[in-house]
Scaffold this motif. Sequence first.
Motif, PDB file in Angstrom:
ATOM      1  N   ARG A  28       4.153  15.723   2.211  1.00  0.00           N
ATOM      2  CA  ARG A  28       4.089  15.166   3.567  1.00  0.00           C
ATOM      3  C   ARG A  28       4.222  13.659   3.609  1.00  0.00           C
ATOM      4  NH1 ARG A  28       4.427  16.695   8.377  1.00  0.00           N
ATOM      5  NH2 ARG A  28       2.562  15.625   9.086  1.00  0.00           N
ATOM      6  N   PHE A  29       4.299  12.996   2.462  1.00  0.00           N
ATOM      7  CA  PHE A  29       4.180  11.539   2.443  1.00  0.00           C
ATOM      8  C   PHE A  29       5.281  10.863   3.265  1.00  0.00           C
ATOM      9  CE2 PHE A  29       4.762   7.248   0.980  1.00  0.00           C
ATOM     10  CZ  PHE A  29       3.472   6.792   0.768  1.00  0.00           C
ATOM     11  N   ALA A  79       4.458   8.714   6.531  1.00  0.00           N
ATOM     12  CA  ALA A  79       4.561   7.250   6.457  1.00  0.00           C
ATOM     13  C   ALA A  79       5.506   6.674   7.510  1.00  0.00           C
ATOM     14  CB  ALA A  79       5.032   6.834   5.064  1.00  0.00           C
ATOM     15  N   ARG A  80       6.352   7.514   8.131  1.00  0.00           N
ATOM     16  CA  ARG A  80       7.372   6.982   9.041  1.00  0.00           C
ATOM     17  C   ARG A  80       6.778   6.151  10.185  1.00  0.00           C
ATOM     18  NH1 ARG A  80       9.977  11.406  10.033  1.00  0.00           N
ATOM     19  NH2 ARG A  80      11.429  11.114   8.303  1.00  0.00           N
ATOM     20  N   PRO A  81       5.716   6.610  10.887  1.00  0.00           N
ATOM     21  CA  PRO A  81       5.143   5.737  11.934  1.00  0.00           C
ATOM     22  C   PRO A  81       4.655   4.401  11.383  1.00  0.00           C
ATOM     23  CG  PRO A  81       4.296   7.982  12.125  1.00  0.00           C
ATOM     24  CD  PRO A  81       5.028   7.913  10.822  1.00  0.00           C
ATOM     25  N   GLY A  82       4.123   4.420  10.154  1.00  0.00           N
ATOM     26  CA  GLY A  82       3.689   3.171   9.537  1.00  0.00           C
ATOM     27  C   GLY A  82       4.842   2.203   9.327  1.00  0.00           C
ATOM     28  N   TRP A  83       5.994   2.725   8.900  1.00  0.00           N
ATOM     29  CA  TRP A  83       7.168   1.868   8.713  1.00  0.00           C
ATOM     30  C   TRP A  83       7.635   1.287  10.045  1.00  0.00           C
ATOM     31  CZ3 TRP A  83       7.730   0.008   4.244  1.00  0.00           C
ATOM     32  CH2 TRP A  83       7.522   0.752   3.078  1.00  0.00           C
ATOM     33  N   TRP A  84       7.536   2.082  11.131  1.00  0.00           N
ATOM     34  CA  TRP A  84       7.921   1.536  12.437  1.00  0.00           C
ATOM     35  C   TRP A  84       6.969   0.410  12.861  1.00  0.00           C
ATOM     36  CZ3 TRP A  84      12.490   1.756  14.104  1.00  0.00           C
ATOM     37  CH2 TRP A  84      13.289   2.888  13.987  1.00  0.00           C
ATOM     38  N   ILE A  85       5.679   0.557  12.525  1.00  0.00           N
ATOM     39  CA  ILE A  85       4.722  -0.527  12.808  1.00  0.00           C
ATOM     40  C   ILE A  85       5.112  -1.788  12.037  1.00  0.00           C
ATOM     41  CG2 ILE A  85       2.327  -1.273  12.501  1.00  0.00           C
ATOM     42  CD1 ILE A  85       1.518   1.660  13.010  1.00  0.00           C
ATOM     43  N   LEU A  86       5.501  -1.624  10.766  1.00  0.00           N
ATOM     44  CA  LEU A  86       5.922  -2.781   9.973  1.00  0.00           C
ATOM     45  C   LEU A  86       7.206  -3.391  10.522  1.00  0.00           C
ATOM     46  CD1 LEU A  86       5.149  -1.652   6.307  1.00  0.00           C
ATOM     47  CD2 LEU A  86       3.691  -2.805   7.960  1.00  0.00           C
ATOM     48  N   ALA A  87       8.086  -2.546  11.076  1.00  0.00           N
ATOM     49  CA  ALA A  87       9.292  -3.083  11.725  1.00  0.00           C
ATOM     50  C   ALA A  87       8.910  -3.940  12.930  1.00  0.00           C
ATOM     51  CB  ALA A  87      10.216  -1.941  12.157  1.00  0.00           C
ATOM     52  N   PHE A 115       0.828  -1.198   0.000  1.00  0.00           N
ATOM     53  CA  PHE A 115       0.000   0.000   0.000  1.00  0.00           C
ATOM     54  C   PHE A 115       0.869   1.258   0.000  1.00  0.00           C
ATOM     55  CE2 PHE A 115      -2.880   3.141   1.939  1.00  0.00           C
ATOM     56  CZ  PHE A 115      -4.026   2.932   1.194  1.00  0.00           C
ATOM     57  N   LEU A 116       1.845   1.322   0.890  1.00  0.00           N
ATOM     58  CA  LEU A 116       2.721   2.489   0.953  1.00  0.00           C
ATOM     59  C   LEU A 116       3.571   2.615  -0.302  1.00  0.00           C
ATOM     60  CD1 LEU A 116       4.005   2.415   4.664  1.00  0.00           C
ATOM     61  CD2 LEU A 116       2.383   4.018   3.651  1.00  0.00           C
ATOM     62  N   SER A 117       4.108   1.502  -0.786  1.00  0.00           N
ATOM     63  CA  SER A 117       5.009   1.544  -1.945  1.00  0.00           C
ATOM     64  C   SER A 117       4.283   2.020  -3.195  1.00  0.00           C
ATOM     65  CB  SER A 117       5.618   0.160  -2.188  1.00  0.00           C
ATOM     66  OG  SER A 117       6.436  -0.224  -1.108  1.00  0.00           O
ATOM     67  N   THR A 118       3.079   1.510  -3.410  1.00  0.00           N
ATOM     68  CA  THR A 118       2.329   1.888  -4.608  1.00  0.00           C
ATOM     69  C   THR A 118       2.013   3.378  -4.616  1.00  0.00           C
ATOM     70  OG1 THR A 118       1.334  -0.306  -4.772  1.00  0.00           O
ATOM     71  CG2 THR A 118       0.203   1.477  -5.893  1.00  0.00           C
ATOM     72  N   LEU A 119       1.511   3.880  -3.489  1.00  0.00           N
ATOM     73  CA  LEU A 119       1.165   5.301  -3.420  1.00  0.00           C
ATOM     74  C   LEU A 119       2.404   6.178  -3.542  1.00  0.00           C
ATOM     75  CD1 LEU A 119      -1.570   5.334  -0.629  1.00  0.00           C
ATOM     76  CD2 LEU A 119      -1.871   5.348  -3.091  1.00  0.00           C
ATOM     77  N   TYR A 120       3.519   5.749  -2.938  1.00  0.00           N
ATOM     78  CA  TYR A 120       4.740   6.553  -3.017  1.00  0.00           C
ATOM     79  C   TYR A 120       5.273   6.611  -4.449  1.00  0.00           C
ATOM     80  CZ  TYR A 120       9.554   7.998  -2.722  1.00  0.00           C
ATOM     81  OH  TYR A 120      10.732   8.654  -2.946  1.00  0.00           O
ATOM     82  N   LEU A 121       5.395   5.458  -5.082  1.00  0.00           N
ATOM     83  CA  LEU A 121       6.000   5.421  -6.415  1.00  0.00           C
ATOM     84  C   LEU A 121       5.206   6.230  -7.435  1.00  0.00           C
ATOM     85  CD1 LEU A 121       7.047   1.651  -6.569  1.00  0.00           C
ATOM     86  CD2 LEU A 121       8.582   3.617  -6.390  1.00  0.00           C
ATOM     87  N   GLN A 122       3.876   6.183  -7.342  1.00  0.00           N
ATOM     88  CA  GLN A 122       3.063   6.861  -8.352  1.00  0.00           C
ATOM     89  C   GLN A 122       2.630   8.263  -7.941  1.00  0.00           C
ATOM     90  OE1 GLN A 122       0.200   4.415 -10.607  1.00  0.00           O
ATOM     91  NE2 GLN A 122       0.879   2.665  -9.397  1.00  0.00           N
ATOM     92  N   GLY A 133      -2.847   2.507   6.390  1.00  0.00           N
ATOM     93  CA  GLY A 133      -3.592   3.553   5.693  1.00  0.00           C
ATOM     94  C   GLY A 133      -4.115   4.609   6.653  1.00  0.00           C
ATOM     95  N   ALA A 134      -4.597   4.183   7.829  1.00  0.00           N
ATOM     96  CA  ALA A 134      -5.097   5.133   8.818  1.00  0.00           C
ATOM     97  C   ALA A 134      -3.967   6.022   9.336  1.00  0.00           C
ATOM     98  CB  ALA A 134      -5.755   4.381   9.980  1.00  0.00           C
ATOM     99  N   VAL A 135      -2.808   5.434   9.595  1.00  0.00           N
ATOM    100  CA  VAL A 135      -1.650   6.210  10.046  1.00  0.00           C
ATOM    101  C   VAL A 135      -1.233   7.226   8.986  1.00  0.00           C
ATOM    102  CG1 VAL A 135       0.828   6.044  10.582  1.00  0.00           C
ATOM    103  CG2 VAL A 135      -0.792   4.442  11.624  1.00  0.00           C
ATOM    104  N   LEU A 136      -1.207   6.788   7.722  1.00  0.00           N
ATOM    105  CA  LEU A 136      -0.831   7.685   6.634  1.00  0.00           C
ATOM    106  C   LEU A 136      -1.832   8.826   6.495  1.00  0.00           C
ATOM    107  CD1 LEU A 136       1.046   8.245   4.184  1.00  0.00           C
ATOM    108  CD2 LEU A 136      -0.504   6.829   2.818  1.00  0.00           C
ATOM    109  N   ALA A 137      -3.137   8.505   6.541  1.00  0.00           N
ATOM    110  CA  ALA A 137      -4.161   9.542   6.410  1.00  0.00           C
ATOM    111  C   ALA A 137      -4.071  10.563   7.543  1.00  0.00           C
ATOM    112  CB  ALA A 137      -5.548   8.902   6.380  1.00  0.00           C
ATOM    113  N   SER A 138      -3.782  10.102   8.760  1.00  0.00           N
ATOM    114  CA  SER A 138      -3.643  11.017   9.896  1.00  0.00           C
ATOM    115  C   SER A 138      -2.440  11.931   9.714  1.00  0.00           C
ATOM    116  CB  SER A 138      -3.495  10.225  11.197  1.00  0.00           C
ATOM    117  OG  SER A 138      -4.641   9.446  11.443  1.00  0.00           O
TER     118      SER A 138
END
Length: 483
Positions: free
Chosen positions: A426-427, A431-439, A283-290, A411-416
């Motif tokens: 701002r992306f 997205a940084r808190p989301g990446w920490w969640i994935l970590a 989800f993050l990668s697709t939105l970032y790349l495009q 997605g919720a973290v990114l939208a916030s």
Amino acid sequence: MPELSPRRRMLVLAICCMSLLIVSLDTTALNVGLPSMQRELHASTAGLQWTIDAYTLVLASLLMLAGSTGDRVGRKKVFMTGLVVFSVGSLLCSLAPNLDSLIAFRMVQAVGGSMLNPVAMSIITNTFTDPRERARAIGVWGAVVGISMAAGPLVGGLLVESVGWRAIFWVNIPVGLAAVLLTLRFVPESRAPKARRPDPVGQVLVIALFGSLTYAIIEAPTAGTGTVLPFAAVALAALLGLLWYEPRRDEPLIDLRFFRSAPFSGATVTAISAFASLGGFLFLSTLYLQNVRGLDALHAGLWMLPMAVPMFLCAPLAGRLVGSRGPRLPLVIAGIAMTASAVLFAAFEAETSDTTLFLGYVLFGIGFGFVNAPITNTAVSGMPRTQAGVAAAVASTSRQLGQTLGVAVIGAVLASGVGSSSYAGRFVSAARPGWWILAGCGLAVLVLGAVTNGRWARATAERAAQRLESPEIRAAAGTAERV
């Protein structure tokens, strides 16, 4: 089921793999089409989340029901019904005039999809009765997942750039219809000698739990507390209801005694964590790349190949390691690689450099390639043969639930984080808190892989298996031992 010739058995395997391919390819290819959908349908971030989660949520809710229904009324009947419903759902998705219609039609797709993978696995298991042949057939099945992961972003990119995002759904229709005709002609009917009885109350509670929890997470950044809290309360009530009701049934939808096995519990949480990482990562990668880098769908798909190719190559290696060394080593490798990938994005902003972006994708591909094979193996480790299918179904449900929660939470973290600011500007910070969640998800895979696959864990699996054996089987075993 009658004994089939080797050629006929391989044909049955190919038909089952066709169903897996369209279901898996649909999910991975669709991620590349999200930005195009966002522009054409004027969708918010939450709307994009629902296009993914509406599918995985229904799939997670119905997998166990579909598997038991196939055992009871006939696997071939249920499999063919699933193919027809999935194909019709794909056609409806391709014609969707707005976002709400697309989300509704994705749910129709998922109803069909829930009848495919678990039932196809039952058909394969009953077709290949020799253990070695069955292992090779399941290996082919796993390879198809790898192929779909590798090909999905590229195929999706090609279709979106050349035709449009609706073409992603068109591909499913001829493949689904061909699979229906081949199933009708070549797949024999089969049923379980003693199918599990339906558990409608348990099924309703599962749907209420998954649905309300996902809604509360996705809508939390934009909806008021008064809107979200009732859904959170419904999720809690459904969970408590499952914990109270299921142990009181002779044949529950979810046998909570499974969770007394440390390997099974570890595999369940590992599946949720790993697939939450996959859902959030895509989800993050697709939105970032495009949307941030401004790449078209095709080039975004090409950028995902450094993730998809290692995923494809490492999956069979993980299977061989599980066979020779057990599940602990591949799970530890997976946890380390997935954690390192997420930390690279969270702490070092890997998106901002081509080199670190490439490295982050490769690391995630290696990690996820190693994680999938041990999950089912660990889930059924030490379980009675009569319960292995149910244990595998719970593991499959955990995968879909994990992907649902990954997209919802990230997605919720990114939208916030983005709020009303410039999306591109701002992306990375949002997205940084989301990446920490994935970590954290990767770290969970690492710790659970190390802890729930040792001698102590195997002992808990053996004790759980003894409790799960029916009194009749235990009595028969005791009689045989005395003789």
